[in-house]
Design an enzyme around this catalytic site. Sequence first.
Site, PDB file in Angstrom:
ATOM      1  CE  LYS A 156       3.363   3.291   1.835  1.00 17.33           C
ATOM      2  NZ  LYS A 156       3.736   2.431   2.204  1.00 17.33           N
TER       3      LYS A 156
HETATM    4  C1  LIG Z   1       4.212   1.725   3.556  1.00 19.72           C
HETATM    5  C2  LIG Z   1       4.573  -0.407   3.160  1.00 19.72           C
HETATM    6  C3  LIG Z   1       4.032  -0.520   3.455  1.00 19.72           C
HETATM    7  C4  LIG Z   1       3.280  -0.870   5.172  1.00 19.72           C
HETATM    8  O1  LIG Z   1       2.006   0.350   4.804  1.00 19.72           O
HETATM    9  P1  LIG Z   1       1.575   0.072   6.603  1.00 19.72           P
HETATM   10  O2  LIG Z   1      -0.018   0.499   5.950  1.00 19.72           O
HETATM   11  O3  LIG Z   1       2.704   0.826   6.387  1.00 19.72           O
HETATM   12  O4  LIG Z   1       1.792  -0.930   7.118  1.00 19.72           O
HETATM   13  C5  LIG Z   1       4.501  -2.584   2.766  1.00 19.72           C
HETATM   14  N1  LIG Z   1       4.924  -2.124   1.816  1.00 19.72           N
HETATM   15  C6  LIG Z   1       4.808  -1.825   1.689  1.00 19.72           C
HETATM   16  C7  LIG Z   1       6.384  -1.781  -0.203  1.00 19.72           C
HETATM   17  C8  LIG Z   1       5.166  -0.170   1.897  1.00 19.72           C
HETATM   18  O5  LIG Z   1       5.850   0.792   0.836  1.00 19.72           O
END
Ligand SMILES: *Cc1c(COP(=O)(O)O)cnc(C)c1O
Length: 383
Positions: A183
Amino acid sequence: MRESFLPFSKPSISEEEIDAVAQVLRSGWITTGPKTSEFEESFARYCGAGAGVALCSATAGMHLLLKALNIGPGDEVITPSMTWVSTVNMIVLCGATPVFADIDRDNLMVTAESIKPCITERTRLIVPVHFAGAAADMDPIRQLCAEKSIALVEDAAHAAGTEYKQQKIGAIGTTIFSFHPIKNITTGEGGMFCSDDSVLLDTIRRLKFHGLGVDAYDRKSQGRSPQAEVLEPGYKYNLTDIASVLGIGQLKRLDDFIAGRAELAARYHQLLAEVDEIMPLAVPDYDIRHAWHLFIVRLDTERAGMSRNSFMEQLKAKNIGTGIHFLAAHTQKYYRESRKDLLGTLPNTEWNSARICSLPLFPAMTVEDVEDVVQAVKEVLRK
Ligand SMILES: *Cc1c(COP(=O)(O)O)cnc(C)c1O
């Protein structure tokens, strides 16, 4: 051909951030504590959110929200199938039913129009996803939720730093961010639950740590009062100070990361304009600041005469890493088999699910790396 493999994503961790983590490790306080409070406060200030609650993942945030809203059997939650499957898993694990709204074919986001026909008297929550660093068109969605008195939470896993109509995502309502390593900023693993609803925030704070009472997270005291009592059974979803201190450093660099990503994305757009088989996502025409979390293209499989998966494999052979964000949830084995009724009902989602591919994009990449990627794409397509 490139000599070294170019991954599709890579976190940027500074020496200063590594030192800050080492300091926490040496400090004698490594779990949730002062650094986590500082991260929560600085992240909420950055977004303009009422407050933030740091969690071990965005998935945990979704789970806690469903529990806080008491969503369970008989309830429906509307979300795109073009999302990370964690949202759908949490809905199902809470005993509720996911209802999938189709997406805009060119920006992969749900709209008020695509959500509207999914609403029934059982609908309890709507979860739009801000995709790839763009923002969903929230005004009509917020209006729809207000009219129907349905709760709304924004999945902002891709949207740290994204703005919609001059305001940061997170500034309004309830929003969940992710700090997974791919992210825009990372804490290793982590998430942030932001909201302007103080009652909801209290419930989330309680549920994220065993269901202990409010005094247990008193920001002024070091650690937790030994007298704190369980008010209701809760989970164990807190973020550590080790992770939070990394988040504090990353957040300071978020705007620079976004500027770097935007420059790389602009170069991709320039170079790919002449590649007919490749269609980048459309940037929405309403007012946003794009955070460029991902650079997603669609392969015109008919014109290219190859599948998306074969395209990705051939790029990998040329040392270019790629990803898929995402395979539509309802096309994955468990959901395909348990919800046979859904296949074929979400044309824009299914069309994209078979054609999307995320090209490398991360702040430490150079414009030359982008040129390498496009060169490799052209070679794969001309073969
Ligand atoms: C990465 C992601 C999540 C989940 O995030 P985590 O921190 O890995 O639990 C949820 N929704 C979207 C669209 C994502 O890309």
